[in-house]
Design a protein around this motif. Structure first.
Motif, PDB file in Angstrom:
ATOM      1  N   UNK A   1       4.104   3.696   6.139  1.00 53.36           N
ATOM      2  CA  UNK A   1       2.825   3.837   5.361  1.00 53.36           C
ATOM      3  C   UNK A   1       2.151   5.174   5.856  1.00 53.36           C
TER       4      UNK A   1
ATOM      5  N   UNK B   1      -1.607  13.494   1.345  1.00 54.25           N
ATOM      6  CA  UNK B   1      -2.936  14.347   1.845  1.00 54.25           C
ATOM      7  C   UNK B   1      -2.215  15.581   2.016  1.00 54.25           C
TER       8      UNK B   1
ATOM      9  N   UNK C   1      -4.482  -1.596   8.067  1.00 54.86           N
ATOM     10  CA  UNK C   1      -3.235  -1.185   8.527  1.00 54.86           C
ATOM     11  C   UNK C   1      -3.337  -0.541   9.754  1.00 54.86           C
TER      12      UNK C   1
ATOM     13  N   UNK D   1       0.998  -1.289   0.080  1.00 56.56           N
ATOM     14  CA  UNK D   1      -0.087  -0.127  -0.029  1.00 56.56           C
ATOM     15  C   UNK D   1       0.827   1.127   0.015  1.00 56.56           C
TER      16      UNK D   1
ATOM     17  N   UNK E   1      -9.086   5.418   0.144  1.00 60.90           N
ATOM     18  CA  UNK E   1      -8.164   4.754   0.648  1.00 60.90           C
ATOM     19  C   UNK E   1      -8.525   3.832   1.799  1.00 60.90           C
TER      20      UNK E   1
ATOM     21  N   UNK F   1       2.146   1.596  -3.485  1.00 65.25           N
ATOM     22  CA  UNK F   1       0.877   2.056  -4.159  1.00 65.25           C
ATOM     23  C   UNK F   1       0.914   3.510  -4.320  1.00 65.25           C
ATOM     24  N   UNK F   2       1.114   4.323  -3.010  1.00 65.44           N
ATOM     25  CA  UNK F   2       0.815   5.728  -2.782  1.00 65.44           C
ATOM     26  C   UNK F   2       1.979   6.404  -3.563  1.00 65.44           C
TER      27      UNK F   2
ATOM     28  N   UNK G   1      -7.502   0.455   1.953  1.00 63.84           N
ATOM     29  CA  UNK G   1      -6.208  -0.120   2.659  1.00 63.84           C
ATOM     30  C   UNK G   1      -5.865   0.555   4.017  1.00 63.84           C
TER      31      UNK G   1
ATOM     32  N   UNK H   1       0.319  11.801  -4.026  1.00 62.00           N
ATOM     33  CA  UNK H   1      -0.849  11.474  -3.575  1.00 62.00           C
ATOM     34  C   UNK H   1      -1.123  11.864  -2.167  1.00 62.00           C
TER      35      UNK H   1
ATOM     36  N   UNK I   1     -11.370  10.318   3.071  1.00 65.14           N
ATOM     37  CA  UNK I   1     -10.506   9.594   1.919  1.00 65.14           C
ATOM     38  C   UNK I   1     -11.170   8.226   1.566  1.00 65.14           C
TER      39      UNK I   1
END
Ligand SMILES: Nc1ncnc2c1ncn2[C@@H]1O[C@H](COP(=O)(O)OP(=O)(O)OP(=O)(O)O)[C@@H](O)[C@H]1O
Ligand SMILES: [Mg+2]
Lengths: 290, 282, 258
Positions: free
Chosen positions: A261, A273, B101, A211, B94, A214-215, B97, A271, B91
């Motif tokens: 992450x 935020x 986590x 993940x 997301x 992926x970002x 995902x 991506x 979001x």
């Protein structure tokens, strides 16, 4: 303990070398397989399979055989069971997954409480990489080579069937077959990770590095390398913290990757935020100026 | 009276079990139709982090050592619920995902807190898998308070929760301020998870919320009936699971969930043999 | 014609909307009079559903304003005056365990208010709405067990149950058979004529629609045409082809014409 001392210890203790080697391999294969798992929207499936191997592991412990066999059998059975339930009973996929995995997990827990040995249970659940044996290390390495070999060999097929299953079908790719192979691979990766991060946390090892990658990128090939790299970084630093502060290895490894992450989530240039908020604020300001 | 109930700890477990068997499925109905089972799972893992944090703090401070760790668990869980609800809103993309986590970070933290406290002990074992011998009188009262809050909330907010679960747009058009209701709902879910933990254990709480519902919506006509049936299934499995757990000396979470699985299978077969009714996907 | 505030049901004022970077509506301005029956047409992706959502306050436009019955939409409170059937009405979770009756009664929740329950008179209204779409015999079926067209009728009943003054329908007849959709259009016409209800109907059924509506608006990012049906028909053939970007036959179905 400084990094330097950690390296010294690494040269000194064989168990630490084994632990490091195993967790690096696990970091790599979890990273690679995780990419396909999240791109195919199977994060939940990863969770399910990893929990569902519990009864297999418990039974293997009881019989005194290597838990590899029990785990692979229950994992594959669960994958087939989920496929069967969701195709034949009109229960939707995610519900079928939830049902199968909680049932398997409950069976596992009952079996383990029958064994009355909580120490083993904790190791199964949360991992104890410092206790890796030679045979476990070889199994992990074997699985790692196999998984990487499969991904390299079938990269094209995986790529197509991940991004466009209908097109894959029209090319004559056996989607179903690819799915079950991936499930089998997932089970093996779970087994390989058992020693390092434990059942409860395998899914984190699978999803978190992928993940994060992926970002950071849009290209699958880059994503796979990045994800493997992040997996390795998490393993190494996790092991360092685990060894230094005497903490459970699975937990430290997972926390390091969760931290990475979070960094990507907030600060990734495309991506993240924080950047996004910044950009949209700038846009708004520009609009106002106009 | 049943011989089973002559010990106080069994009475405690029994009372808590009955209340939890009501609470978890009631909220579970809304959770399942909104497809939020994963969130329930995540909250239970965060609750564990709270409990572990309390065990750790208890090492240094007599205040925390004396407190029932369930309160800290609730605080973490409610905080986590609000955080996740915000995350979901902002979001959307997301969510899928981020939640696993957060969940594993929660459990990672708890394991670390616990190994810093005093290593693994049976206490943790009870929180993980549930136990009928570890329920205290104070737990019973806590769960009772939660029961009252939840029942009042669901009773008075039934309409709103129903619309919001079915379609949020219609909810907004009915002038329902969905934001605070959804946040309150998540917070209440967090409380129920913390309450159910002693009996079913962290790792299986979400099963007690979702499996009875999965069984009931295959049979039920209408939403109210789905709620009643879920509660019925929940109670049957909690009670029979606790008996099995006591007589066979197994972790209660495991036996309760196995009872639920049996009920679910029965409902699937019932459906297969009785109805040719069209069944939707969930 | 009387043009003061009182006679306007919906006013859209220089509204622009974009999803991220994607421009969907540009400077849309229109007024919909009370008692009119507007057909809103446009190709796929032209922003019809988005405009409807902005009108209902379900999406916030980046620029411009919407007024419902003279009130800014974010201040508007009389939601029971408004009925809405969304385009994706029957893409809900089909395993949702709610009966048709329960679904329709949702339409009253805005009226009933917080902390209160449905009264017997409310239940009668639900029955009435179910009867008006001819679905009363399915009241206690689960919504997921009805056919697509039947589900659509249930959602229409839900929009009607609170006796709205304004009814907004986003492609309500998709998946409904021709016969039912004809009787459905007739029902709309009746509601419009007898209850003096204001109607906004999004549809691709240009030919059939012109038999029923009083006004037509063509939307493709912007409003390309807004006028009464007669003007629309006069200008339609050249307008429509320019508008849809290819030649379109506007068929006039004569069935259903009284
Ligand atoms: N949630 C969304 N996010 C991003 N883009 C969207 C979203 N919804 C719609 N769009 C885009 O906005 C444009 C307008 O969509 P809209 O649904 O309003 O069209 P429409 O006129 O109702 O089309 P149709 O006739 O197919 O119903 C489309 O290009 C669509 O791709
Ligand atoms: Mg549309």
């Amino acid at each position: 303990m400084s990094i330097f001392e950690f390296f010294q210890a690494l040269f000194q203790y064989e168990f630490l070398q084994k632990a490091l080697f195993t967790s690096v391999v696990v970091g790599i294969i979890c990273g690679i397989v995780g990419c396909f798992i999240i791109l195919r929207g199977m994060a939940l499936m990863g969770d399910a399979i990893s929990h569902a191997v519990l009864p297999g592991v418990a039974i293997s412990y009881m019989l005194g055989i290597n838990f590899f066999f029990g785990a692979v059998i229950t994992g594959v059975l669960t994958a087939i069971g989920i496929g069967y339930v969701s195709q034949n009973s009109r229960i939707k996929h995610d519900m079928a997954i939830g049902i199968m995995f909680t049932s398997m997990f409950a069976v596992g827990i009952v079996i383990i409480t029958m064994m009355k040995s909580s120490a083993d249970l904790y190791h199964i659940l949360f991992g104890n990489v410092l206790a890796v044996r030679m045979s476990d290390m070889w199994i992990t390495l074997g699985i790692g080579v196999l998984v990487i070999g499969l991904v390299v060999l079938f990269y094209k097929e995986l790529l197509v069937s991940t991004f466009d299953p209908t097109m894959a079908q029209s090319y004559g790719l056996p989607n179903k077959w690819i799915h079950y192979c991936l499930m089998a691979v997932l089970t093996m990766v779970t087994v390989a990770s058992l020693q390092t991060v434990g059942i409860v946390l395998v899914v984190a090892m699978l999803i978190t590095p992928a993940a994060t990658a992926y970002l950071l990128t849009n290209r699958l090939s880059v994503m796979i390398y990045l994800s493997a790299l992040i997996g390795v970084i998490s393993s190494v630093f996790g092991l360092y913290f685990s060894f230094t502060y005497n903490l459970a290895s699975g937990a430290t490894i997972v926390l390091v990757s969760a931290f990475l992450f979070a960094l990507a989530f907030f600060f990734s240039p495309s991506q993240g935020i924080v950047w996004k908020a910044h950009k949209s604020r700038k846009n708004r300001l520009e609009l106002l100026e106009k | 009276m049943l011989p089973f109930l002559k010990y106080e700890f069994l009475q405690n477990a029994f009372l808590t079990g009955i209340m939890v068997g009501l609470l978890a499925p009631v909220l579970g109905v809304f959770i399942v139709v909104r497809r939020q089972a994963l969130i329930a799972d995540a909250l239970s893992h965060i609750t564990l982090a709270g409990i572990a944090a309390n065990l750790l703090l208890g090492k240094w401070s007599s205040f925390f050592a004396a407190a029932n760790p369930i309160y800290m668990g609730m605080a973490f869980s409610v905080g986590g619920a609000i955080f996740i609800e915000q995350l979901r809103k902002v979001y959307k993309h997301y969510e899928e995902l981020a939640i696993p986590i957060i969940m594993s970070a929660g459990i990672g933290l708890s394991v670390i807190f616990i190994s810093m406290a005093d290593g693994f002990n049976t206490d943790l074992f009870n929180y993980l898998f549930g136990s009928i011998i570890a329920v205290k009188r104070s737990d019973v009262w806590t769960v009772f308070a939660i029961l009252v809050v939840v029942l009042l909330f669901v009773f008075f907010m039934y309409k709103e929760l129903f619309v919001l679960s079915f379609d949020e747009e219609q909810g907004k058009l009915s002038g329902i301020r969905s934001n605070w209701i959804l946040v309150a709902f998540m917070a209440i879910t967090a409380l129920v998870i913390a309450a159910s933990m002693k009996i079913v254990g962290i790792l299986l709480v979400s099963a007690l919320m979702t499996l009875p519902v999965a069984a009931s919506i295959r049979i039920a006509k209408g939403f109210k009936q789905a709620i009643w049936l879920s509660v019925l299934f929940g109670e049957i499995s909690v009670i029979s699971g606790m008996f099995l757990s006591y007589y066979l000396d197994l972790a209660s979470g495991g036996t309760i969930v196995l009872c639920l699985v049996v009920i679910l299978c029965l409902s699937i077969f019932y459906k297969k043999f009785t109805g040719s009714r069209k069944v939707g996907h969930l | 014609m009387n043009n003061n505030i009182e006679s306007i049901a919906i006013r859209v004022d220089d509204l622009s909307f974009h999803y991220g970077d994607k421009n969907v509506l540009q400077h849309v301005t229109m007024e919909i009079k009370k008692g009119s029956f507007l057909g809103l047409v446009g190709p796929n992706g032209s922003g019809k559903s988005t405009l409807i959502k902005c009108i209902l306050g379900l999406q916030k436009p980046q620029e411009g304003n919407v007024y419902l019955f003279g009130e800014k939409v974010n201040k508007f409170n009389d939601w029971d005056k408004v009925g809405y059937v969304s385009q994706k009405a029957n893409s809900f979770n089909t395993a949702f365990p709610a009966t048709a009756f329960e679904v329709v009664s949702m339409g009253l929740f805005g009226k009933v208010g917080l902390f209160r329950f449905l009264k017997a008179s409310d239940k009668n209204k639900v029955w009435e709405a179910l009867r008006s779409v001819n679905m009363d015999q399915y009241a206690h079926q689960n919504i997921g067990e009805l056919s697509g067209g039947q589900q659509q009728r249930i959602f229409i009943a839900r929009a009607l149950v609170s006796d709205p003054e304004l009814l907004i329908l986003d492609e309500p007849t998709v998946g409904v058979d021709t016969e039912s959709s004809d009787s459905f259009y007739k029902m709309l016409k009746e509601l419009h004529r007898e209850n003096n209800m204001t109607l906004v109907l999004v549809t691709h059924d240009v030919g059939v629609m012109t038999n029923y509506v009083t006004d037509v608006a063509c939307l493709n990012k912007q409003i390309h045409f807004h006028g009464n049906t007669k003007e629309f028909e006069e200008s339609s053939s050249e307008n429509m082809s320019a508008f849809y970007g290819h030649h379109v036959h506007v068929l006039h179905h004569d069935h259903g014409h009284e």
